[in-house]
Design a protein around this motif. Structure first.
Motif, PDB file in Angstrom:
ATOM      1  N   VAL A 101      41.682  28.686  32.560  1.00 16.33           N
ATOM      2  CA  VAL A 101      41.802  29.716  31.524  1.00 16.33           C
ATOM      3  C   VAL A 101      41.177  31.038  32.011  1.00 16.33           C
ATOM      4  N   LEU A 102      41.251  31.263  33.319  1.00 18.57           N
ATOM      5  CA  LEU A 102      40.771  32.531  33.877  1.00 18.57           C
ATOM      6  C   LEU A 102      41.493  33.677  33.184  1.00 18.57           C
ATOM      7  N   GLY A 103      40.744  34.718  32.816  1.00 18.18           N
ATOM      8  CA  GLY A 103      41.368  35.883  32.172  1.00 18.18           C
ATOM      9  C   GLY A 103      41.602  35.715  30.682  1.00 18.18           C
ATOM     10  N   ARG A 104      41.271  34.535  30.142  1.00 15.50           N
ATOM     11  CA  ARG A 104      41.502  34.318  28.700  1.00 15.50           C
ATOM     12  C   ARG A 104      40.202  34.133  27.919  1.00 15.50           C
ATOM     13  N   ILE A 105      39.072  34.384  28.569  1.00 17.74           N
ATOM     14  CA  ILE A 105      37.760  34.312  27.906  1.00 17.74           C
ATOM     15  C   ILE A 105      37.295  35.746  27.670  1.00 17.74           C
ATOM     16  N   ASP A 106      36.809  36.034  26.468  1.00 19.91           N
ATOM     17  CA  ASP A 106      36.458  37.418  26.136  1.00 19.91           C
ATOM     18  C   ASP A 106      35.087  37.824  26.656  1.00 19.91           C
ATOM     19  N   ILE A 107      34.110  36.932  26.520  1.00 26.84           N
ATOM     20  CA  ILE A 107      32.741  37.278  26.927  1.00 26.84           C
ATOM     21  C   ILE A 107      32.152  36.108  27.715  1.00 26.84           C
ATOM     22  N   ILE A 108      31.569  36.430  28.869  1.00 30.08           N
ATOM     23  CA  ILE A 108      30.906  35.405  29.693  1.00 30.08           C
ATOM     24  C   ILE A 108      29.465  35.843  29.904  1.00 30.08           C
ATOM     25  N   THR A 109      28.520  34.966  29.553  1.00 29.12           N
ATOM     26  CA  THR A 109      27.128  35.238  29.919  1.00 29.12           C
ATOM     27  C   THR A 109      26.719  34.233  30.996  1.00 29.12           C
ATOM     28  N   MET A 167      31.543  25.671  39.510  1.00 36.23           N
ATOM     29  CA  MET A 167      32.578  24.966  38.741  1.00 36.23           C
ATOM     30  C   MET A 167      33.933  25.623  39.018  1.00 36.23           C
ATOM     31  N   GLY A 168      34.968  24.817  39.073  1.00 35.11           N
ATOM     32  CA  GLY A 168      36.297  25.345  39.388  1.00 35.11           C
ATOM     33  C   GLY A 168      36.553  25.321  40.880  1.00 35.11           C
ATOM     34  N   ARG A 169      37.815  25.484  41.251  1.00 37.03           N
ATOM     35  CA  ARG A 169      38.239  25.320  42.646  1.00 37.03           C
ATOM     36  C   ARG A 169      37.483  26.246  43.596  1.00 37.03           C
ATOM     37  N   THR A 170      37.228  27.487  43.141  1.00 35.84           N
ATOM     38  CA  THR A 170      36.498  28.416  44.016  1.00 35.84           C
ATOM     39  C   THR A 170      35.141  28.803  43.432  1.00 35.84           C
ATOM     40  N   GLY A 171      34.665  28.008  42.474  1.00 41.70           N
ATOM     41  CA  GLY A 171      33.304  28.198  41.973  1.00 41.70           C
ATOM     42  C   GLY A 171      33.142  29.297  40.941  1.00 41.70           C
ATOM     43  N   ARG A 172      34.271  29.806  40.398  1.00 43.20           N
ATOM     44  CA  ARG A 172      34.166  30.910  39.426  1.00 43.20           C
ATOM     45  C   ARG A 172      33.523  30.464  38.119  1.00 43.20           C
ATOM     46  N   GLY A 173      33.712  29.206  37.781  1.00 43.96           N
ATOM     47  CA  GLY A 173      33.075  28.721  36.559  1.00 43.96           C
ATOM     48  C   GLY A 173      33.983  27.812  35.751  1.00 43.96           C
ATOM     49  N   THR A 174      33.529  27.536  34.524  1.00 46.81           N
ATOM     50  CA  THR A 174      34.251  26.599  33.661  1.00 46.81           C
ATOM     51  C   THR A 174      35.646  27.117  33.321  1.00 46.81           C
ATOM     52  N   HIS A 175      35.781  28.447  33.234  1.00 48.20           N
ATOM     53  CA  HIS A 175      37.112  29.006  32.935  1.00 48.20           C
ATOM     54  C   HIS A 175      38.085  28.728  34.076  1.00 48.20           C
ATOM     55  N   GLU A 176      37.589  28.706  35.311  1.00 49.96           N
ATOM     56  CA  GLU A 176      38.468  28.328  36.424  1.00 49.96           C
ATOM     57  C   GLU A 176      38.731  26.820  36.386  1.00 49.96           C
ATOM     58  N   HIS A 177      37.698  26.045  36.117  1.00 47.72           N
ATOM     59  CA  HIS A 177      37.834  24.585  36.042  1.00 47.72           C
ATOM     60  C   HIS A 177      38.953  24.198  35.074  1.00 47.72           C
ATOM     61  N   HIS A 178      39.024  24.925  33.937  1.00 45.42           N
ATOM     62  CA  HIS A 178      40.014  24.590  32.908  1.00 45.42           C
ATOM     63  C   HIS A 178      41.251  25.484  32.929  1.00 45.42           C
ATOM     64  N   GLY A 186      29.410  26.723  28.580  1.00 52.77           N
ATOM     65  CA  GLY A 186      30.502  26.239  29.428  1.00 52.77           C
ATOM     66  C   GLY A 186      30.233  24.797  29.829  1.00 52.77           C
ATOM     67  N   VAL A 187      28.987  24.552  30.197  1.00 53.51           N
ATOM     68  CA  VAL A 187      28.528  23.191  30.501  1.00 53.51           C
ATOM     69  C   VAL A 187      27.221  22.966  29.730  1.00 53.51           C
TER      70      VAL A 187
END
Ligand code: PLP
Length: 422
Positions: A255-263, A242-253, A206-207
């Motif tokens: 695309v929350l809910g559109r990533i299949d696997i997060i480690t 990362m992201g507005r509430t710190g959820r991560g790169t998927h929130e930053h961009h 993600g980063v």
């Protein structure tokens, strides 16, 4: 091999070797000699990595084993939680309630309610269906590909992905495609090359921690949707901030809910002890619980870590205060260091590479900063490309403005002394 030629004396020498050479070579000497040579080579090339020894908790300020107090600018302690008292207390409470350890893998008798609660909390935090814990993110990445993909499938991986992703892919029989780092045109080319495969998965950090580069997840997800691929991200340098509430790169961009696997890891922003996880759809996590080797064949995460991580996630879900402070510190440092005259890699991530270009300059600079009371790490070839030597600054929510000003003053002094800035 005859009985006479076997290794048989108590000193560990071989009869055959001693008879042939006339001199008893101690058993294994060639092996140990080769290792010594390799270590000497590393020292000679200036690539040997000594360990710095701290005598204190991890934090914005640390004490070295020589008694020196240093402002720490090189930990992955993004939210400043590693040495934080309430986190330590949460781990003590979990130890009191659940004991020191489980002496078991998860599926035999190593799952406690605290592990299930933490898996649920991580899923809620990331916006996924389910989560599986590991002893480290290295294990999560090492154990994710082989159970899910085989030689009918394709893994399409960024060239600069973390070593644990590279190792995990090696353990899997899927066809491998590598795209040039962060290069969306090349990613599309590799997706086309993988067209005949049953399942395709794009894998990216993600980063990227060396440059603080944020993967272009919006474009990656768009390409995945166009070419029918899955997407996996490693959020070790993103989860929690990362992201507005710190959820991560998927929130930053967005695309929350559109990533299949997060480690991700519990060993950086989310507390800093150790532990990792894989998160995603229920059928993925259920399959990993049945088949992922670092999960099946390794001990349960210690209850102290599970309990403290749970407390951290509760705090981060309730307030963005730490994440906000980290980003304020990052913006301040990035602006001031450029005003002083240093060149940095542009961006917004708390990893700030301060470019010094030549390896000896980076080494001298880090050593001088240490004398000035600042702990930093220098990176040079082969860790980064030739001519791209740097010191990597990592901001933390725990840094005070006064500490950052002290660090900036030290940068200015060392930079002038070494002729890097005017
Ligand atoms: C991108 C990335 N992935 C995975 C890991 C491994 O994390 P852990 O320390 O939890 O094994 C790291 C840690 O350095 C990392 O930076």
């Amino acid at each position: 091999m005859s009985v006479e030629s076997s290794m048989d004396d108590s000193q560990g020498t071989s009869k055959v070797a001693s008879q042939d050479a006339g001199v008893a070579a101690p058993r294994g000497e060639a092996f140990y000699g080769q290792l010594r040579q390799g270590l000497d080579q590393l020292r000679g090339d200036g690539l040997f990595k000594p360990e710095r020894v701290l005598a204190s908790r991890q934090g914005a300020e640390v004490t070295g084993d020589d008694g020196r107090t240093l402002i720490n600018m090189c930990a992955n302690n993004y939210l400043g939680l590693s040495g934080e008292e309430w986190v330590a207390q949460a781990s003590i409470e979990a130890t009191e309630q659940y004991g020191y350890g489980l002496s078991s893998v998860r599926f035999i008798c190593g799952t406690q309610t605290v592990h299930k609660r933490l898996e649920k909390a991580i899923s809620e935090f990331l916006g996924t269906e389910d989560t599986i814990l590991y002893a480290a993110a290295f294990d999560a990445n090492g154990g994710v590909f082989e159970p899910l993909f085989d030689d009918n499938d394709a893994i399409i991986s960024d060239a600069l992905n973390h070593a644990s992703i590279i190792d995990g892919i090696r353990l899997c029989k899927a066809a491998r495609f590598r795209y040039a780092h962060n290069d969306m045109a090349d990613l599309e080319k590799q997706l086309q090359a993988a067209a005949g495969k049953r399942h395709k998965i794009i894998v990216t950090d993600g980063v990227f921690s060396m440059d603080g580069t944020i993967a272009q997840l919006d474009r990656i997800v768009a390409l995945a949707e166009q070419y029918g691929a899955l997407v996996m991200i490693d959020e070790c340098h993103a989860s929690g901030f990362m992201g507005r509430t710190g959820r991560g790169t998927h929130e930053h961009h967005n695309v929350l809910g559109r990533i299949d696997i997060i480690t991700g890891t519990l060993g950086k922003a989310l507390g800093g002890a150790m532990g990792g996880f894989t998160s995603g759809r229920k059928e993925v996590i259920d399959t990993l619980r049945q088949k992922s080797r670092p999960y099946l064949f390794s001990n349960t995460l210690a209850p102290s870590i599970a309990g403290a991580s749970l407390a951290v996630l509760e705090r981060l879900s309730a307030s963005t205060e730490l994440r906000d402070r980290l980003h304020e510190n990052t913006a301040y440092f990035r602006q001031r260091i450029e005003e002083i005259g240093f060149t940095i890699k542009p961006g917004t991530h708390p990893v700030v590479p301060v470019m010094l270009f030549e390896a000896p300059v980076a080494q001298k600079f880090a050593a001088r900063m240490y004398e000035l009371g600042v702990l930093l790490s220098g990176f040079f070839y082969p860790v980064v490309p030739m001519g791209q030597a740097r010191v990597r600054v990592q901001l933390s929510a725990a840094h005070t403005r006064a500490q950052l000003d002290t660090v900036l003053a030290a940068f200015e002094q060392a930079g002038k002394e070494l002729g890097i800035i005017q």
